[in-house]
Design a protein around this motif. Structure first.
Motif, PDB file in Angstrom:
ATOM      1  N   ALA A 118     -37.905  37.572  11.220  1.00 28.36           N
ATOM      2  CA  ALA A 118     -37.736  37.210   9.814  1.00 28.36           C
ATOM      3  C   ALA A 118     -36.708  36.090   9.667  1.00 28.36           C
ATOM      4  O   ALA A 118     -36.885  35.163   8.873  1.00 28.36           O
ATOM      5  N   GLN A 119     -35.636  36.155  10.456  1.00 33.66           N
ATOM      6  CA  GLN A 119     -34.616  35.111  10.388  1.00 33.66           C
ATOM      7  C   GLN A 119     -35.154  33.774  10.902  1.00 33.66           C
ATOM      8  O   GLN A 119     -34.807  32.716  10.368  1.00 33.66           O
ATOM      9  N   TYR A 120     -36.000  33.813  11.921  1.00 32.17           N
ATOM     10  CA  TYR A 120     -36.636  32.573  12.384  1.00 32.17           C
ATOM     11  C   TYR A 120     -37.524  31.982  11.281  1.00 32.17           C
ATOM     12  O   TYR A 120     -37.548  30.759  11.069  1.00 32.17           O
ATOM     13  N   LEU A 121     -38.256  32.841  10.603  1.00 24.99           N
ATOM     14  CA  LEU A 121     -39.118  32.376   9.524  1.00 24.99           C
ATOM     15  C   LEU A 121     -38.296  31.759   8.392  1.00 24.99           C
ATOM     16  O   LEU A 121     -38.663  30.720   7.833  1.00 24.99           O
ATOM     17  N   PHE A 122     -37.174  32.371   8.078  1.00 21.96           N
ATOM     18  CA  PHE A 122     -36.318  31.832   7.026  1.00 21.96           C
ATOM     19  C   PHE A 122     -35.602  30.566   7.478  1.00 21.96           C
ATOM     20  O   PHE A 122     -35.289  29.705   6.646  1.00 21.96           O
ATOM     21  N   ALA A 123     -35.349  30.442   8.768  1.00 23.29           N
ATOM     22  CA  ALA A 123     -34.792  29.186   9.275  1.00 23.29           C
ATOM     23  C   ALA A 123     -35.795  28.049   9.085  1.00 23.29           C
ATOM     24  O   ALA A 123     -35.429  26.927   8.717  1.00 23.29           O
ATOM     25  N   GLY A 124     -37.074  28.349   9.326  1.00 26.60           N
ATOM     26  CA  GLY A 124     -38.113  27.355   9.060  1.00 26.60           C
ATOM     27  C   GLY A 124     -38.204  27.024   7.584  1.00 26.60           C
ATOM     28  O   GLY A 124     -38.391  25.859   7.203  1.00 26.60           O
ATOM     29  N   LEU A 125     -38.043  28.051   6.730  1.00 26.47           N
ATOM     30  CA  LEU A 125     -38.043  27.818   5.287  1.00 26.47           C
ATOM     31  C   LEU A 125     -36.874  26.931   4.883  1.00 26.47           C
ATOM     32  O   LEU A 125     -37.005  26.061   4.022  1.00 26.47           O
ATOM     33  N   TYR A 126     -35.729  27.131   5.522  1.00 24.88           N
ATOM     34  CA  TYR A 126     -34.545  26.313   5.230  1.00 24.88           C
ATOM     35  C   TYR A 126     -34.816  24.836   5.547  1.00 24.88           C
ATOM     36  O   TYR A 126     -34.478  23.950   4.760  1.00 24.88           O
ATOM     37  N   LEU A 127     -35.435  24.578   6.691  1.00 26.06           N
ATOM     38  CA  LEU A 127     -35.747  23.197   7.064  1.00 26.06           C
ATOM     39  C   LEU A 127     -36.782  22.584   6.127  1.00 26.06           C
ATOM     40  O   LEU A 127     -36.679  21.415   5.741  1.00 26.06           O
ATOM     41  N   LEU A 128     -37.788  23.374   5.745  1.00 23.40           N
ATOM     42  CA  LEU A 128     -38.784  22.895   4.797  1.00 23.40           C
ATOM     43  C   LEU A 128     -38.137  22.590   3.447  1.00 23.40           C
ATOM     44  O   LEU A 128     -38.451  21.574   2.812  1.00 23.40           O
ATOM     45  N   ASN A 129     -37.234  23.446   3.025  1.00 20.62           N
ATOM     46  CA  ASN A 129     -36.537  23.232   1.758  1.00 20.62           C
ATOM     47  C   ASN A 129     -35.745  21.923   1.786  1.00 20.62           C
ATOM     48  O   ASN A 129     -35.770  21.143   0.823  1.00 20.62           O
ATOM     49  N   LEU A 130     -35.055  21.665   2.898  1.00 20.65           N
ATOM     50  CA  LEU A 130     -34.304  20.414   3.026  1.00 20.65           C
ATOM     51  C   LEU A 130     -35.228  19.206   2.977  1.00 20.65           C
ATOM     52  O   LEU A 130     -34.919  18.193   2.350  1.00 20.65           O
ATOM     53  N   LEU A 131     -36.388  19.306   3.631  1.00 22.41           N
ATOM     54  CA  LEU A 131     -37.349  18.215   3.630  1.00 22.41           C
ATOM     55  C   LEU A 131     -37.815  17.907   2.211  1.00 22.41           C
ATOM     56  O   LEU A 131     -37.896  16.738   1.805  1.00 22.41           O
ATOM     57  N   LEU A 132     -38.110  18.936   1.442  1.00 24.48           N
ATOM     58  CA  LEU A 132     -38.556  18.751   0.063  1.00 24.48           C
ATOM     59  C   LEU A 132     -37.454  18.142  -0.802  1.00 24.48           C
ATOM     60  O   LEU A 132     -37.708  17.259  -1.622  1.00 24.48           O
ATOM     61  N   VAL A 133     -36.203  18.596  -0.593  1.00 24.65           N
ATOM     62  CA  VAL A 133     -35.075  18.062  -1.357  1.00 24.65           C
ATOM     63  C   VAL A 133     -34.832  16.603  -0.985  1.00 24.65           C
ATOM     64  O   VAL A 133     -34.611  15.746  -1.857  1.00 24.65           O
ATOM     65  N   PHE A 134     -34.871  16.293   0.308  1.00 24.58           N
ATOM     66  CA  PHE A 134     -34.654  14.909   0.752  1.00 24.58           C
ATOM     67  C   PHE A 134     -35.708  13.976   0.157  1.00 24.58           C
ATOM     68  O   PHE A 134     -35.412  12.837  -0.224  1.00 24.58           O
ATOM     69  N   ARG A 135     -36.937  14.455   0.076  1.00 19.00           N
ATOM     70  CA  ARG A 135     -38.006  13.623  -0.489  1.00 19.00           C
ATOM     71  C   ARG A 135     -37.742  13.321  -1.963  1.00 19.00           C
ATOM     72  O   ARG A 135     -37.981  12.205  -2.433  1.00 19.00           O
ATOM     73  N   ILE A 136     -37.235  14.309  -2.687  1.00 21.42           N
ATOM     74  CA  ILE A 136     -36.878  14.089  -4.093  1.00 21.42           C
ATOM     75  C   ILE A 136     -35.768  13.055  -4.205  1.00 21.42           C
ATOM     76  O   ILE A 136     -35.834  12.127  -5.013  1.00 21.42           O
ATOM     77  N   TYR A 137     -34.748  13.188  -3.360  1.00 23.62           N
ATOM     78  CA  TYR A 137     -33.611  12.276  -3.424  1.00 23.62           C
ATOM     79  C   TYR A 137     -34.008  10.855  -3.012  1.00 23.62           C
ATOM     80  O   TYR A 137     -33.469   9.876  -3.539  1.00 23.62           O
ATOM     81  N   CYS A 138     -34.925  10.753  -2.073  1.00 21.71           N
ATOM     82  CA  CYS A 138     -35.389   9.412  -1.674  1.00 21.71           C
ATOM     83  C   CYS A 138     -36.116   8.727  -2.827  1.00 21.71           C
ATOM     84  O   CYS A 138     -36.018   7.502  -2.990  1.00 21.71           O
ATOM     85  N   ARG A 139     -36.840   9.488  -3.623  1.00 21.33           N
ATOM     86  CA  ARG A 139     -37.554   8.899  -4.754  1.00 21.33           C
ATOM     87  C   ARG A 139     -36.591   8.426  -5.843  1.00 21.33           C
ATOM     88  O   ARG A 139     -36.874   7.464  -6.550  1.00 21.33           O
TER      89      ARG A 139
END
Length: 402
Positions: A63-84
């Motif tokens: 479960a922690q590995y899955l949430f670590a992947g969610l954390y990275l995905l969340n950062l990717l989505l946030v970075f994309r917003i900030y780049c725009r």
């Protein structure tokens, strides 16, 4: 080694969805060690998937590995917003990625449902920036079905929908949001509709004083007083009204014009397309439509955070990833960067003080107040060029936006 309290919330989540896995459809009968289930149906389906993927919740490491992947995905989505938006200097992203022990704990150690809701919300915002408003509304509603804190973004989203589509055009988008809630909750609504609605959408829930991060400096009897709660609600509504009237649109424009069809407004409001560089009576610091959309949504959520009846430690993720934008969306001189970084540091320190103290809760409110003042005075509408750059299809509505 894993701390003993790592399993507390995860174990309760698994107990709550286990009843559904065993066929219980009465929402009032879904409970865990920490109390009854108080989240909407989307939470049940997502964590039921995690329940089966982790061997009925027993494999916490997976479960922690899955949430670590969610954390990275969340950062990717946030970075994309900030780049725009192109507002935040690159060095600030270090603080977003590496400098918050509390955020890492919320995602990977404690496995809360708050990060799941926020990741879906950031995906919805990415779709809004791409003019995929219908899909964005669908995912926004899905995020609400995981945890209701997403509703703090709702006033800003409603304003954007009215600005973009007018009242009649806005109704189908709102129907998408409502329909998904009905579909997700249908199995429970058919069995005990009152029980489902009162448990999953309980807006009057009392919070325990021992967990509050933001109101520790108040006496407990004031914290629990309904009059205090009503005052906070009025302050929230007043803040939303002021920002909607004077910061989310031109001060010369009647708010009722939002109800009209955009093509019939005089003067016609510029289309909220990402290709437009300037829009009529825009704030001087918000030069593109992406930045303006993000500003409306993030400031709407931040006003709710400032007026919240109580903030618990996992609630930090509700606005942590929006703070850099809120601080840097206003004009920034070279000397002003350091105070903004200092504000981020003080807020982080407040959220890492456990248990909260009078000093930490007061400091948090001071930081929030300073950000609000900066947003208010730093985004004052000023007259800018009324000439929009030519677009390829100035009158045609994007198919994505329909």
């Amino acid at each position: 080694r894993r701390p003993a309290d790592t399993e507390i919330d995860w174990k309760a989540y698994m107990q709550e969805v286990e009843g559904f896995a065993n066929g219980t459809l009465d929402y009032t009968q879904l409970k865990g060690d920490t109390g009854p289930l108080v989240y909407p149906a989307g939470f049940v389906y997502i964590f039921l998937g995690l329940y089966h993927a982790t061997g009925r919740g027993s494999d916490i490491r997976l479960a922690q590995y899955l949430f670590a992947g969610l954390y990275l995905l969340n950062l990717l989505l946030v970075f994309r917003i900030y780049c725009r938006t192109n507002k935040v200097p690159p060095y600030v992203f270090f603080f977003m990625c590496c400098a918050s022990y509390r955020i890492h704990s919320i995602f990977v150690l404690r496995l809360f449902n708050d990060p799941v809701a926020m990741a879906i919300l950031f995906l919805a915002i990415n779709l809004f920036l791409e003019e995929r408003w219908s899909w964005g509304c669908l995912l926004f509603s899905l995020a609400v079905s995981v945890k209701m804190n997403i509703l703090l973004f709702a006033p800003g989203l409603l304003f954007l929908l009215l600005q973009r589509f007018g009242l009649l055009g806005c109704i189908p988008k709102l129907c998408i949001c409502a329909l998904l809630q009905v579909v997700l909750g249908l199995p429970f609504l058919l069995v005990n509709p009152v029980g489902y609605l009162t448990r999953s959408f309980d807006l009057g829930r009392q919070f325990q004083f021992k967990w509050t991060v933001n109101w520790r400096f108040l006496p407990e009897e004031v914290f629990q007083n309904r009059v205090f709660h009503a005052a906070l609600l009025l302050a929230h509504l007043a803040g939303l009204g002021l920002f909607a009237l004077h910061r989310w649109q031109s001060s010369k424009e009647n708010i009722l014009t939002l109800l009209k069809d955009p093509s019939k407004r005089r003067p016609a409001s510029p289309r909220l397309t990402v290709n437009n560089i300037l829009w009529h009576a825009c704030c001087v610091c918000l030069l593109n439509a992406s930045a303006w959309i993000v500003f409306v949504l993030f400031s709407s959520n931040f006003l709710g955070i400032c007026c919240s009846r109580s903030l618990h430690y996992q609630f930090y993720v509700w606005y942590f990833h929006t703070l850099p934008y809120l601080l840097w969306c206003t004009p920034t001189t070279k000397l002003a960067h350091m105070p903004k970084v200092l504000l981020l540091g003080v807020i982080e320190l407040c959220w890492n003080t456990y248990p909260s103290t009078v000093c930490s809760s007061l400091s948090l409110h001071i930081c929030h107040g300073l950000i609000l003042l900066q947003l208010w005075y730093g985004t004052a509408p000023t007259a800018v060029s009324h000439t929009l750059p030519p677009t390829r299809k100035p009158t045609a509505m994007s198919k994505k936006a329909q």
